[in-house]
Design a protein around this motif. Structure first.
Motif, mmCIF file in Angstrom:
data_model
loop_
_atom_site.group_PDB
_atom_site.id
_atom_site.type_symbol
_atom_site.label_atom_id
_atom_site.label_comp_id
_atom_site.label_asym_id
_atom_site.label_seq_id
_atom_site.Cartn_x
_atom_site.Cartn_y
_atom_site.Cartn_z
ATOM 1 N N ASP A 171 55.477 30.359 29.034
ATOM 2 C CA ASP A 171 54.764 30.226 27.755
ATOM 3 C C ASP A 171 53.276 29.989 27.980
ATOM 4 N N GLU A 174 51.503 33.221 28.852
ATOM 5 C CA GLU A 174 51.199 34.003 27.657
ATOM 6 C C GLU A 174 49.989 33.422 26.924
ATOM 7 N N SER A 175 49.929 32.100 26.865
ATOM 8 C CA SER A 175 48.799 31.446 26.193
ATOM 9 C C SER A 175 47.489 31.737 26.913
ATOM 10 N N GLU A 177 46.866 34.359 28.749
ATOM 11 C CA GLU A 177 46.534 35.765 28.498
ATOM 12 C C GLU A 177 45.816 35.901 27.154
ATOM 13 N N LYS A 178 46.297 35.154 26.153
ATOM 14 C CA LYS A 178 45.636 35.161 24.846
ATOM 15 C C LYS A 178 44.230 34.574 24.941
#
Length: 213
Positions: A171, A174-175, A177-178
């Protein structure tokens, strides 16, 4: 936030002051060599920090940051680099191939984000959560994951804890990457605008050529 080039420039500028100071001290003020050398050392140190302050001022002015903002961002970058060093020390010790790949990718993203903000401090505000939460959490979880993965006992409870940690790290990946996409969003938009401008200019030029023909 000053890079290696700034440091080299500071040293070179300050180094130039040594022979100049010695010459002035010995020939203009009739001081001995060792006294002149001591004076030149003081001048070297003072010159170094004056140039550093001037470089910092220029960078703050370039990006429209106040002194307190600049100092805060610089402190956050120092903490981020420390978290990244801690993170890098640990992820290489993870024995799982999938875990290693996951943590390696997180390290790569973190380095890129830190590098962007170091080059453009104003972008810090587009990725504050990365510095305040995502990277420190990743470093802390990686430490726990590395510790658990090395334990000789692999009962159900340990396996569950490892899996939960991997899921949380996924998770966080993904954060991060954002976070990177958020940092690059303005640059991508600027590029789109520039490309549109170039295309429109090219079309106008083509029409003008056709009209002349």
């Amino acid at each position: 936030m000053l890079h290696a080039g700034h440091s080299i420039l500071r040293v070179l500028f300050a180094f130039i002051t040594i022979p100049v100071t010695i010459a002035i001290s010995m020939f203009a003020f009739a001081q001995g060599f060792f006294i002149s050398l001591a004076i030149s050392a003081v001048v070297f140190i003072v010159s170094y920090f004056i140039v550093q302050a001037y470089q910092r001022f220029n960078k703050r002015k370039k990006f429209g940051l106040s002194k307190s903002e600049y100092n805060h961002i610089e402190a956050q970058l120092l903490e981020a680099n420390e978290s990244l060093r801690q993170f890098n020390r640990l992820y290489s010790s993870v024995r799982s191939i999938s875990g290693f790949k996951q943590l390696y990718e997180m390290s790569r993203l973190a380095k890129r984000i830190i590098s962007i903000v170091k080059s453009n401090p104003a972008k810090f505000y587009n990725a504050e959560i990365f510095f305040y939460s995502h990277l420190p959490s990743a470093a802390e979880l990686t430490e726990k994951y590395s510790y658990l993965s090395k334990q000789p006992i692999k009962d159900t409870e340990v396996h569950i804890a490892l899996q939960r940690t991997r899921d949380t790290l996924a998770d966080l990946l993904e954060s991060m990457e954002k976070d990177l996409r958020q940092l690059l969003a303005a640059d991508i938009e600027d590029l789109k605008v520039e490309l549109d401008f170039v295309k429109k200019t090219a079309r106008r030029s083509d029409r003008k050529v056709e009209e002349e023909i």
